[in-house]
Write an enzyme that holds these catalytic residues in place. Sequence first.
Site, PDB file in Angstrom:
ATOM      1  CB  SER A   1      -0.882  -0.035   1.245  1.00  0.00           C
ATOM      2  OG  SER A   1      -1.975   0.823   1.071  1.00  0.00           O
ATOM      3  CD  GLU A   2      -0.874   3.784  -3.349  1.00  0.00           C
ATOM      4  OE1 GLU A   2      -0.878   2.538  -3.204  1.00  0.00           O
ATOM      5  OE2 GLU A   2      -1.770   4.397  -3.966  1.00  0.00           O
TER       6      GLU A   2
END
Lengths: 211, 234
Positions: free
Chosen positions: A46-47
């Site tokens: 998840s960035e």
Amino acid sequence: MPWNRQQIAARAAQELQDGWYVNLGIGIPTLVANLLPEGIDITLQSENGMLGLGPYPTPDQVDPDLINAGKETITELPGTSYVSSAESFAMVRGGHMDATILGSLEVAENGDMANWIIPGKMVKGMGGAMDLVSGTPRVIVLMDHCARDGSPKFRKHCTLPLTGLNVVDMLVTDLAVFKRNNRQGLFHLVEKAPDVSLDYLQQKSEAQFTW
Amino acid sequence: MANKKYDTAQAALDGLLFDGMTIAVGGFGLCGLPETLIIALRDSGVRDLTVISNNAGVDDWGLGLLLQTRQISRMVSSYVGENKEFERQHLSGEINLEFCPQGTLAERIRAGGAGIPAFYTRTGAGTVVGEGKEERIFDGERYIMETALKADLALVKAWRGDDKGNLLYRKTARNFNPVVATCSRMTIAEVEEFVPAGAIPADAVHTPSVYIRRMTLARINEKRVEKLVTRTED
């Protein structure tokens, strides 16, 4: 009969291979997390700074310091790591991820995609989409084949401002699956939804594709 | 040991604010936001701010509070989709917005803190993001030049801060905070808990004390959840 959102996500999930590190976008791509094939180990990124996403929390596990890039509450797993946004995007931009799955407003026959802005109407921003599509070796797009007004989203050229040039490797819509083996040729039709004819697909696509 | 602790967020900001200044703010969505400092910034009345922040909060929380009061005239962000007031101000031309891809934003802030004036990236090449920017080909691929971001003041939120100014963040509340902490000569950390020097193991420090000039206790820890999603027990 068109595929539904779950079916589109499940079809994309089949593309993932054991050991891959994968980023999932918001919307239909998020559903992929729950449809991963049995027996393969996929690490989701998840960035916002998390490698190794767990399932959604039970009500008593909710932690406001623990969210995914869609700002949803989430959990960690054994082996999860947290990193800064700079480190998170270094993984992406450095080409270390194996695949990214994201939604789009338009995909062109040459692999261009546009998913971040409708000038004068929708002003949300690109978030991490431009980094993800230009840094990841396999880009899989999941979207409806046509817009709500019936106009094609699989186009000759994108009409909206681009997210990336020649970046899409695979397209799964509610009507069909298209792939290309390199980023030089047209997309090839590899699968159609039940009772969807080639004629119908061509009629609903502005893009040229091979079959 | 030099005392970096200030009793209140207002005291920590004292003497640092001027109209037209650039402020970098950590956080992702409403996670890891320096909530106490943002409210003190609002109450200070400082205006015409350029704010570097990945997001713009929501209408009534986070940086949305400074949009309500029209204290922000320019923003550099990657995504503002959760803030209707921002969208309205942008579409009506009341606020100047520079959209920057999220990874490019993080790297521009990192570069600003590391003395790197510019760098090349593939991200945004051939899109509106690349318009007007120097372009070069490396190994046959198009790259655009992006310049570093620095701020007059940087505001971060940490979980623990020790007497020396070393910081530890918690889970995904880390996000932009470590890079934002580096991009200014004046960084203020709002921490949930003060601990003695040495209480954060030296090997575990996320932000070393050199980057932190001032610290204050986070008195507001609302930590609003934007999208509560849960599952039933298995």
